[in-house]
Design a protein around this motif. Structure first.
Motif, mmCIF file in Angstrom:
data_model
loop_
_atom_site.group_PDB
_atom_site.id
_atom_site.type_symbol
_atom_site.label_atom_id
_atom_site.label_comp_id
_atom_site.label_asym_id
_atom_site.label_seq_id
_atom_site.Cartn_x
_atom_site.Cartn_y
_atom_site.Cartn_z
ATOM 1 N N GLY A 1 0.825 -1.207 0.000
ATOM 2 C CA GLY A 1 0.000 0.000 0.000
ATOM 3 C C GLY A 1 0.855 1.250 0.000
ATOM 4 O O GLY A 1 1.872 1.319 0.681
ATOM 5 N N HIS A 2 0.450 2.235 -0.822
ATOM 6 C CA HIS A 2 1.073 3.556 -0.793
ATOM 7 C C HIS A 2 2.576 3.529 -1.059
ATOM 8 O O HIS A 2 3.363 4.070 -0.286
ATOM 9 C CB HIS A 2 0.738 4.260 0.538
ATOM 10 N N VAL A 3 2.924 2.868 -2.163
ATOM 11 C CA VAL A 3 4.334 2.874 -2.582
ATOM 12 C C VAL A 3 4.503 3.611 -3.912
ATOM 13 O O VAL A 3 5.438 3.359 -4.660
ATOM 14 C CB VAL A 3 4.924 1.447 -2.697
ATOM 15 N N ASP B 1 3.198 6.842 -0.838
ATOM 16 C CA ASP B 1 3.664 7.884 0.075
ATOM 17 C C ASP B 1 5.130 8.226 -0.161
ATOM 18 O O ASP B 1 5.789 8.722 0.737
ATOM 19 C CB ASP B 1 3.511 7.396 1.522
ATOM 20 N N THR B 2 5.602 7.960 -1.365
ATOM 21 C CA THR B 2 7.041 8.124 -1.597
ATOM 22 C C THR B 2 7.419 9.558 -1.927
ATOM 23 O O THR B 2 8.598 9.912 -1.895
ATOM 24 C CB THR B 2 7.492 7.209 -2.741
ATOM 25 N N ASP B 3 6.435 10.388 -2.246
ATOM 26 C CA ASP B 3 6.737 11.753 -2.679
ATOM 27 C C ASP B 3 5.524 12.616 -2.336
ATOM 28 O O ASP B 3 4.720 12.951 -3.187
ATOM 29 C CB ASP B 3 6.989 11.710 -4.203
ATOM 30 N N VAL B 4 5.403 12.956 -1.071
ATOM 31 C CA VAL B 4 4.151 13.529 -0.572
ATOM 32 C C VAL B 4 4.289 15.032 -0.338
ATOM 33 O O VAL B 4 5.203 15.478 0.359
ATOM 34 C CB VAL B 4 3.739 12.829 0.746
ATOM 35 N N PRO B 5 3.372 15.811 -0.898
ATOM 36 C CA PRO B 5 3.388 17.261 -0.648
ATOM 37 C C PRO B 5 2.707 17.584 0.675
ATOM 38 O O PRO B 5 2.012 16.750 1.248
ATOM 39 C CB PRO B 5 2.547 17.803 -1.813
ATOM 40 N N CYS B 6 2.894 18.811 1.105
ATOM 41 C CA CYS B 6 2.159 19.288 2.280
ATOM 42 C C CYS B 6 0.783 19.756 1.860
ATOM 43 O O CYS B 6 0.517 19.998 0.686
ATOM 44 C CB CYS B 6 2.895 20.466 2.912
ATOM 45 N N ARG B 7 -0.073 19.926 2.825
ATOM 46 C CA ARG B 7 -1.334 20.619 2.556
ATOM 47 C C ARG B 7 -0.999 22.035 2.104
ATOM 48 O O ARG B 7 0.029 22.593 2.502
ATOM 49 C CB ARG B 7 -2.190 20.666 3.831
ATOM 50 N N CYS C 1 3.981 23.768 3.500
ATOM 51 C CA CYS C 1 5.401 23.704 3.159
ATOM 52 C C CYS C 1 5.515 23.632 1.641
ATOM 53 O O CYS C 1 4.519 23.373 0.960
ATOM 54 C CB CYS C 1 6.082 22.496 3.807
ATOM 55 N N ASP C 2 6.731 23.829 1.114
ATOM 56 C CA ASP C 2 6.873 23.712 -0.334
ATOM 57 C C ASP C 2 7.845 22.603 -0.724
ATOM 58 O O ASP C 2 8.338 22.557 -1.833
ATOM 59 C CB ASP C 2 7.257 25.052 -0.973
ATOM 60 N N TYR C 3 8.139 21.704 0.212
ATOM 61 C CA TYR C 3 8.944 20.530 -0.134
ATOM 62 C C TYR C 3 8.048 19.295 -0.146
ATOM 63 O O TYR C 3 6.875 19.354 0.241
ATOM 64 C CB TYR C 3 10.090 20.335 0.875
ATOM 65 N N ARG C 4 8.597 18.190 -0.599
ATOM 66 C CA ARG C 4 7.867 16.917 -0.583
ATOM 67 C C ARG C 4 8.735 15.907 0.167
ATOM 68 O O ARG C 4 9.956 16.032 0.169
ATOM 69 C CB ARG C 4 7.624 16.422 -2.021
ATOM 70 N N LEU C 5 8.112 14.949 0.805
ATOM 71 C CA LEU C 5 8.884 13.958 1.560
ATOM 72 C C LEU C 5 8.510 12.537 1.151
ATOM 73 O O LEU C 5 7.369 12.265 0.775
ATOM 74 C CB LEU C 5 8.626 14.110 3.066
ATOM 75 N N PHE D 1 9.633 5.146 9.820
ATOM 76 C CA PHE D 1 8.626 6.092 9.324
ATOM 77 C C PHE D 1 8.623 7.367 10.171
ATOM 78 O O PHE D 1 8.607 8.487 9.646
ATOM 79 C CB PHE D 1 7.238 5.439 9.328
ATOM 80 N N LEU D 2 8.660 7.221 11.481
ATOM 81 C CA LEU D 2 8.644 8.406 12.351
ATOM 82 C C LEU D 2 9.829 9.314 12.018
ATOM 83 O O LEU D 2 9.698 10.539 11.959
ATOM 84 C CB LEU D 2 8.683 7.985 13.824
ATOM 85 N N LEU D 3 10.986 8.698 11.762
ATOM 86 C CA LEU D 3 12.173 9.490 11.423
ATOM 87 C C LEU D 3 11.978 10.243 10.110
ATOM 88 O O LEU D 3 12.441 11.374 9.949
ATOM 89 C CB LEU D 3 13.406 8.578 11.344
ATOM 90 N N LYS D 4 11.269 9.609 9.164
ATOM 91 C CA LYS D 4 11.039 10.272 7.874
ATOM 92 C C LYS D 4 10.109 11.468 7.994
ATOM 93 O O LYS D 4 10.049 12.302 7.097
ATOM 94 C CB LYS D 4 10.407 9.279 6.877
ATOM 95 N N MET D 5 9.352 11.528 9.066
ATOM 96 C CA MET D 5 8.378 12.620 9.239
ATOM 97 C C MET D 5 9.041 13.890 9.791
ATOM 98 O O MET D 5 8.379 14.910 9.999
ATOM 99 C CB MET D 5 7.239 12.170 10.152
ATOM 100 N N GLN D 6 10.338 13.826 10.039
ATOM 101 C CA GLN D 6 11.040 14.988 10.589
ATOM 102 C C GLN D 6 11.309 16.004 9.479
ATOM 103 O O GLN D 6 11.727 15.645 8.380
ATOM 104 C CB GLN D 6 12.358 14.533 11.226
ATOM 105 N N VAL D 7 11.075 17.267 9.783
ATOM 106 C CA VAL D 7 11.281 18.342 8.796
ATOM 107 C C VAL D 7 12.777 18.435 8.478
ATOM 108 O O VAL D 7 13.607 18.490 9.396
ATOM 109 C CB VAL D 7 10.765 19.692 9.348
#
Ligand code: 9MR
Length: 747
Positions: A308-310, A318-324, A328-332, A403-409
């Motif tokens: 799911g979500h690859v 979820d490999t290249d997700v924008p912000c609302r 923000c103007d980056y993607r993660l 995943f939690l680590l990837k959520m860091q700005v």
């Protein structure tokens, strides 16, 4: 569905409402038909179809040719709008339907005709070619003129033909009071009592003086007997009850029953084996919650599914997700992690406490006198990493930690070091929906102080636990934890909005002092550094009385810090006092448990059962278990062990809240992929899945239509639509894992 309803009606007739704790409904009004042209005598108007479905008259029925190859139920549907419903009024929804070839499922519903398409009542019968008549009564949770009656038939690979007739929605019918099937009035832990542990049961009876009881072994022979203790009317259920203590009997065996007042309990074992199994199953649950990877059917037979979500269509993440927009103007790349619950959202706040409790389950095994870390060693959980010489529970927790680590700005951004609060769909989706089939846009939501501190706390805890297995990961985790801590100090009051709840839960919380305390505690325990000790010692949370009825959960994390400070060795000044505060909290839970005829350490204010009450019971039991680990006092161990009885069947509904454990257990938890109740091709939740449990708030319309007026323990229904009483969630199962592991160790 039709069959189940008949069974419930029969039961209503037999039992009446006296014991159920539910009020009887309002008086009936005039019966009024709400559906126009449900008989299809000369036209199909005003029924609509979705594109691709052709409907016409055939033999006095409406028949629709449903195309194959659609993804979702709602992609192929027939319906009628502008239905009026009155809140609190009972409706009888009935129709006849057939399908050819047979075996297809139609989802028949009454709901909102516009976004967000709330469902107020639904059923999903499997149709035969010869047709059948279906009839259900429900109470409308809303006032509306924008209702809809719809028959959803999509989601099938092959085309098929759906015919229907006599569609009716009759208002003003007598309400059908929902009567749960609560079985025998002797309530026991339907799974197992420990041979040397406490053994208690609850008898629901009108009798006011003591009654004799007999304990029977698997052959039916009476092996022990005694007298019940009348306890009066129990506030948590509204029932008159007695309690029964058969703890003197210590012989292991299977299929015991307890007999009293002419009733025979559901069978149970005396032994430890079930807890060894539950210790594993409750943690194995997490593998099938994984996002970002295909679930291997060889590891979880019946649960294999595509990743799911690859970044593979129809997924948009979820490999290249924008912000609302505007955030923000980056993607993660935030792929991986566990799906939070029955939705496809991933939330750092809830992910944090869930990870902490799994890591603590393992850490307790390392530290406690009765701990046995080998029980969760490499090879115990059948995960893809089994065989890598790392304890499997650490492999599983690492899936979320990464995943939690990837959520860091990222560095260089304005809020560098903070963690995004959550990532989920732009809009809520319907059920069922496999993770790999979710077509919604995914978005990162603003960073929050609480999410950042969840990351700091769990990454710091991870640093000490993974060090023996992967020094590089431990160092990376600690660096991230320190960075998160500093970012949180710089932005101490960036709270998630409680109105940011479209497409996912809010996990809003307007107090971060407990998260600061928890993160400081974990950072201190891992590093021993003065700055963190100072924060702990100066925090008002450190000496606050935190062990109330809502002891700890995703929003109240002080106990996570306190329990770890009490048990993980350190040189913290005043550590003895910290340990004493846990024991004092346990004394209070023990007093609650003793005052409760159902024996749980949970008595919420005003008898208002909380969302996820099952795990509140378990988390309060964790405080009892920790007091035992600290003191060795048998009363704390027995209290912790006894708390499991409520979860496993000694409750007003006579249900085990753990799937696959006990003769009658929750198995229709709200989930988009364990959605067997809606699609026979999908599985039920895996065994070892905890249901949220009684919730006095009954926020979902399905529960409202069945349970309005419910008393405490009765505010629960094992239906997939009841997302407020019957969801599965990663934080709840962690409490189950923590307690199952403790109880298994007491054998
Ligand atoms: O467990 C959460 C509960 O404490 C809250 O009261 C509730 C409403 O905000 O949300 C619960 O969490 C849900 C989350 O928002 C979305 N995923 C499913 C969670 C379990 O129901």
């Amino acid at each position: 569905m039709a069959r189940r309803r008949t069974a419930l009606l029969t039961l209503t007739a037999l039992l009446g409402t006296a014991l159920a704790g539910l009020p009887s409904g309002p008086a009936a009004a005039d019966e009024v038909e709400q559906v126009r042209n449900g008989t299809f005598d000369s036209t199909t108007d005003p029924w609509w179809t979705t594109p691709g479905v052709t409907a016409g008259l055939s033999g006095g029925k409406l028949c629709a040719d449903v195309p194959g190859g659609t993804a979702n139920r709602w992609d192929a549907a027939v319906g009628q709008n502008d239905i009026t419903l009155v809140k609190g009024e009972a409706y009888r929804f009935s129709f006849t339907a057939d399908g050819s070839p047979e075996g297809h499922v139609v989802r028949a519903l009454v709901g909102l005709a516009a976004a967000p398409y709330d469902t107020w009542f639904e059923v999903s019968p499997q149709l035969s070619v010869s047709g059948d008549t279906y009839s259900y009564t429900f109470t409308s949770p809303v006032d509306t003129t924008q209702g809809q009656v719809a028959f959803q038939a999509g989601g099938s690979a092959d085309g098929w033909r759906l015919c229907m007739d006599d569609v009716s929605l009759l208002g003003g019918v007598p309400p059908e009071v929902y009567q749960p099937d609560t079985g025998p009035r002797v309530r026991v832990n339907q799974v197992a009592y420990l041979p040397a542990g406490p053994k208690n049961a609850t008898l629901v009876t009108d009798a006011t003086s003591k009654l004799p009881w007999q304990l029977k072994d698997g052959s039916g022979a009476t092996v022990a007997h005694g007298w019940s203790v009348p306890r009066g009317v129990d506030a948590s259920s509204g029932q008159n009850v007695h309690s029964i203590d058969f703890g003197a009997w210590r012989k292991a065996g299977q299929d015991y029953t307890l007999v009293a007042d002419g009733q025979t309990s559901r069978p149970f074992d005396i032994g430890t084996g079930a807890y060894e199994q539950l210790r594993l199953d409750s943690v194995k649950y997490y593998y099938t919650q994984r996002s970002g990877t295909a679930i291997r059917d060889d590891l979880r037979p019946g649960y294999g599914r595509a990743a799911g979500h690859v970044g593979v269509a129809p997924n948009q993440g979820d490999t290249d997700v924008p912000c609302r927009p505007g955030v923000c103007d980056y993607r993660l790349d935030v792929s991986g992690g566990w799906y939070d619950a029955g939705d496809h959202g991933k939330y750092v706040v809830n992910g944090g406490i869930a990870t902490w409790e799994l890591l603590s389950t393992y850490e307790r095994e390392l530290l406690a006198r009765t701990g046995e870390p080998r029980k969760l060693r490499d090879g115990t959980l059948a995960v893809p990493e089994s065989g890598n010489k790392v304890p499997d529970i650490l492999d599983e927790a690492r899936w979320e930690l990464e995943f939690l680590l990837k959520m860091q700005v990222p560095d260089g951004q304005p809020l560098a070091g903070m963690a995004h609060h959550k990532i989920h769909d732009e809009q809520w989706t319907g059920l069922p929906l496999l993770p790999s089939e979710d077509p919604q846009k995914r978005e990162l939501h603003p960073p929050s102080t609480q999410a950042t501190l969840n990351l700091a706390a769990t990454a710091a805890q991870a640093a000490r636990l993974y060090r023996p297995y992967d020094k590089a990961f431990a160092a990376r985790a600690l660096t991230a934890a320190r960075k998160a801590w500093a970012a949180a100090l710089a932005h101490p009051d960036l709270y998630a909005s409680d109105s940011d709840g479209t497409g996912g839960g809010t996990y809003a919380d307007s107090d971060a002092t407990d998260e600061f305390y928890w993160a400081a505690a974990e950072l201190y325990l891992t590093t021993g550094e003065r700055q963190f000790a100072d924060h702990v010692l100066n925090s008002p949370v450190h000496t606050a009385d935190i062990f109330g009825s809502l002891g700890f959960d995703w929003a109240r994390t002080a106990a996570a810090g306190r329990l770890d400070l009490a048990t993980v060795p350190s040189a913290l000044p005043g550590r003895d006092k910290v340990r004493r505060s846990v024991v004092q909290g346990a004394d209070r839970y023990l007093a609650t448990l003793k005052a409760q005829p159902y024996g749980m350490p949970y008595a919420p204010d005003g008898n208002r059962y909380d969302w996820g009450s099952s795990h509140q019971v378990l988390n309060n039991a964790v405080v009892l278990a920790t007091a035992y680990d600290i003191t060795g006092g048998a009363e704390y161990r027995d209290g912790a062990v006894q708390s499991m009885d409520y979860i496993l069947g000694r409750n007003a509904l006579n249900i085990s809240y753990v799937t696959g454990y006990g003769e009658v257990s929750s198995h229709n938890q709200h989930s988009r992929w364990y959605a067997h109740e809606l699609d026979p091709g999908l599985p039920n939740p895996p065994k070892g899945t905890l249901a949220g449990g009684a919730n006095s708030g009954i926020q979902d319309p399905y529960a409202q239509s069945k349970l309005t007026g419910c008393v405490g323990q009765f505010c629960y229904i094992d239906d997939i639509q009841s997302w407020s009483t019957n969801e599965t969630a990663i934080n709840w199962n962690a409490a189950l894992a923590r307690m199952a592991s403790f109880v298994a160790d007491q054998g």
